[in-house]
Design an enzyme around this catalytic site. Sequence first.
Site, PDB file in Angstrom:
ATOM      1  N   HIS A 101       0.814  -1.327   0.119  1.00 27.19           N
ATOM      2  CA  HIS A 101       0.028  -0.082  -0.033  1.00 27.19           C
ATOM      3  C   HIS A 101       0.845   1.443  -0.010  1.00 27.19           C
ATOM      4  O   HIS A 101       1.762   1.356   0.462  1.00 27.19           O
ATOM      5  CB  HIS A 101      -1.048  -0.092   1.143  1.00 27.19           C
ATOM      6  CG  HIS A 101      -2.167  -1.109   1.162  1.00 27.19           C
ATOM      7  ND1 HIS A 101      -2.891  -1.173   2.114  1.00 27.19           N
ATOM      8  CD2 HIS A 101      -2.256  -1.848   0.279  1.00 27.19           C
ATOM      9  CE1 HIS A 101      -3.875  -2.399   1.803  1.00 27.19           C
ATOM     10  NE2 HIS A 101      -3.336  -2.643   0.545  1.00 27.19           N
ATOM     11  N   GLU A 103       0.908   3.917   1.820  1.00 30.71           N
ATOM     12  CA  GLU A 103       1.260   4.097   3.307  1.00 30.71           C
ATOM     13  C   GLU A 103       2.387   3.650   3.739  1.00 30.71           C
ATOM     14  O   GLU A 103       3.311   4.228   4.085  1.00 30.71           O
ATOM     15  CB  GLU A 103      -0.114   4.035   4.217  1.00 30.71           C
ATOM     16  CG  GLU A 103      -1.391   5.000   3.774  1.00 30.71           C
ATOM     17  CD  GLU A 103      -2.186   4.326   3.000  1.00 30.71           C
ATOM     18  OE1 GLU A 103      -3.527   4.490   3.029  1.00 30.71           O
ATOM     19  OE2 GLU A 103      -1.932   3.422   2.163  1.00 30.71           O
ATOM     20  N   CYS A 129      -6.380   1.358   5.288  1.00 32.01           N
ATOM     21  CA  CYS A 129      -6.925   0.328   6.090  1.00 32.01           C
ATOM     22  C   CYS A 129      -6.362  -0.214   6.975  1.00 32.01           C
ATOM     23  O   CYS A 129      -5.339   0.581   7.647  1.00 32.01           O
ATOM     24  CB  CYS A 129      -6.461  -0.962   4.845  1.00 32.01           C
ATOM     25  SG  CYS A 129      -4.742  -1.462   4.717  1.00 32.01           S
ATOM     26  N   CYS A 132      -2.399  -0.922   7.106  1.00 32.50           N
ATOM     27  CA  CYS A 132      -1.557   0.391   7.202  1.00 32.50           C
ATOM     28  C   CYS A 132      -1.863   1.091   8.618  1.00 32.50           C
ATOM     29  O   CYS A 132      -0.960   1.854   9.216  1.00 32.50           O
ATOM     30  CB  CYS A 132      -2.163   1.459   6.061  1.00 32.50           C
ATOM     31  SG  CYS A 132      -1.616   0.555   4.597  1.00 32.50           S
TER      32      CYS A 132
END
Length: 177
Positions: A101, A103, A129, A132
């Site tokens: 992801h 992040e 999410c 993260c």
Amino acid sequence: MDPGVAWGRPVSAGSPPDGGATTPRRPTWDEYFLQLARQAATRSTCMRRQVGAVLVRDKRVLATGYNGAPRGVAHCLEVGCLRDQLGIPSGERQELCRAIHAEQNAIIQAAVHGVGIEGATLYTTLHPCILCAKMIINAGITDIVYIEGYPDEFSQQMFAEAGLNLVQLDPPAGPAC
């Protein structure tokens, strides 16, 4: 710069520095950093959703990230999306995805380059999410500014419990990336 001075010359109140034309509005800092996150998202190799993230402290960019496969591994654009092939809905079974992801990539980039991110603000195009969220909390990031929501109530609960400040903003003005 003093708001009464433009290009080193004094400007009278109500008079734009160009002698009459309207001066374009500068983006706020939040808008500016969200624009950078949207630009980072253009590098994404995810077939489902392009996400970008920017870590900032004291109005300085510390690291950026976008979602895509790990270094040296084929991207979904090259081999297809496993999640689509298996019919997995958004927000579920994230372990069945080639991508890291945005992040996570921003946090990893900061670590790889020895950049401390404790106390930073995360600007991202999508609400993080739960995977993260846990990394963000442990990294010491204190604020998150995001554009689009994400169907993950657990991450919202965890952020609230950890005391992070989350702000959802409209997409910044300017060219969409």
